[in-house]
Design an enzyme around this catalytic site. Sequence first.
Site, mmCIF file in Angstrom:
data_model
loop_
_atom_site.group_PDB
_atom_site.id
_atom_site.type_symbol
_atom_site.label_atom_id
_atom_site.label_comp_id
_atom_site.label_asym_id
_atom_site.label_seq_id
_atom_site.Cartn_x
_atom_site.Cartn_y
_atom_site.Cartn_z
ATOM 1 N N ASN A 1 0.701 -0.440 0.126
ATOM 2 C CA ASN A 1 -0.182 0.247 0.126
ATOM 3 C C ASN A 1 0.805 0.790 -0.211
ATOM 4 O OD1 ASN A 1 -2.667 1.746 0.568
ATOM 5 N ND2 ASN A 1 -1.616 2.014 2.386
ATOM 6 N N TYR B 1 4.613 10.649 -10.702
ATOM 7 C CA TYR B 1 3.081 9.765 -9.994
ATOM 8 C C TYR B 1 2.534 8.172 -11.008
ATOM 9 C CZ TYR B 1 -0.044 7.938 -6.898
ATOM 10 O OH TYR B 1 -1.357 7.100 -6.016
ATOM 11 N N LYS C 1 3.175 3.506 -11.621
ATOM 12 C CA LYS C 1 2.028 3.237 -10.983
ATOM 13 C C LYS C 1 1.727 1.985 -12.628
ATOM 14 C CE LYS C 1 0.507 4.391 -6.779
ATOM 15 N NZ LYS C 1 0.864 3.086 -6.367
#
Length: 190
Positions: free
Chosen positions: A34, A113, A117
Site C-alpha cells: 500500500n 507518479y 503506477k
Amino acid sequence: MRPVVLDVTNQEQIDALAPEVAADFGHLNVLVNNAGVNTITFRPLENLPKPTEEHVDDFKNVYEVNVFGVVRMINAFLPLLTKADAPRIVNVTSKRGSIGEEGAWVGQPSMVYSSSKTALNALTVHYAREFAHTTLKINGAAPGHVATEFNNFRGTRTPDEGAAVAVRLATLPADGPTGAVFEDDTQLAW
Ligand SMILES: NC(=O)c1ccc[n+]([C@@H]2O[C@H](COP(=O)([O-])OP(=O)(O)OC[C@H]3O[C@@H](n4cnc5c(N)ncnc54)[C@H](OP(=O)(O)O)[C@@H]3O)[C@@H](O)[C@H]2O)c1
C-alpha cells in the site's frame, strides 16, 4: 494484530522482518503493498508538477517506494507466501497508471507518479504470469479518489470505501482473477 515499523526502501529492514514472520507464523497469507508517495512528498510544491517540472531525482524518489519497494517486499516474502494455501498479493495502484483508461488523465496527473503506477501494473502482470500455475494470485487495487493526506484530504471517498477493493482482492476465491487491475468491481484497461 502486531504492528511493525518498516521502510520499504530499506532492504536491511525487510530482510530482518521476513525471518521474524517466518518464526512467528510460518507462512504469509496476504501481502498488501500500500505504501505510496508522489513528487510533492519530497519537494514542497503547491500543485502536482507538470512533466517539464519533474526531475530525474523525482523519478528516483518515487520509484524507490512505489515500484522498487514493492519488488523488494514481494521478493522477500514470496518464500512465506508460497507456504500459504491460497496466497494473495495486492498492489495498491491508481487509475492514473492506466494509460488507456477513460478518466485516468483528468486534471493534471503527475508524470512521475502516474508512470510509477503504470510500472507497478506491469510488474503485477509479470509476477502473475510466473505464478499462474500456482494458487498465488496477484492483482492491482485502485482505491479511487480517497480523502487522505496524499491529496490533502481533497478526495471524495472515505478510506473504508477506498480499501474495499484491496480487501476483496486479498480474499479472492480460487477461481478469482490474477494479473489484473480493479477499481471496485471494474477491471481497468491498460
Ligand atoms: N488517496 C487517493 O486518492 C489515492 C488514489 C489512488 C491511489 N492511491 C494509492 O493508495 C496508497 C495509499 O495512499 P493514501 O491515499 O493512503 O496516502 P497516505 O495517507 O499519504 O499514505 C501513504 C502511506 O504510505 C506510507 N509510506 C510512504 N513511504 C513509505 C516507505 N518508504 N515505507 C513504508 N511506508 C511508506 C506512509 O507511511 P508514513 O505515514 O509513515 O509516511 C503512509 O502510511 C498509495 O499507494 C497511493 O498511491 C491513493
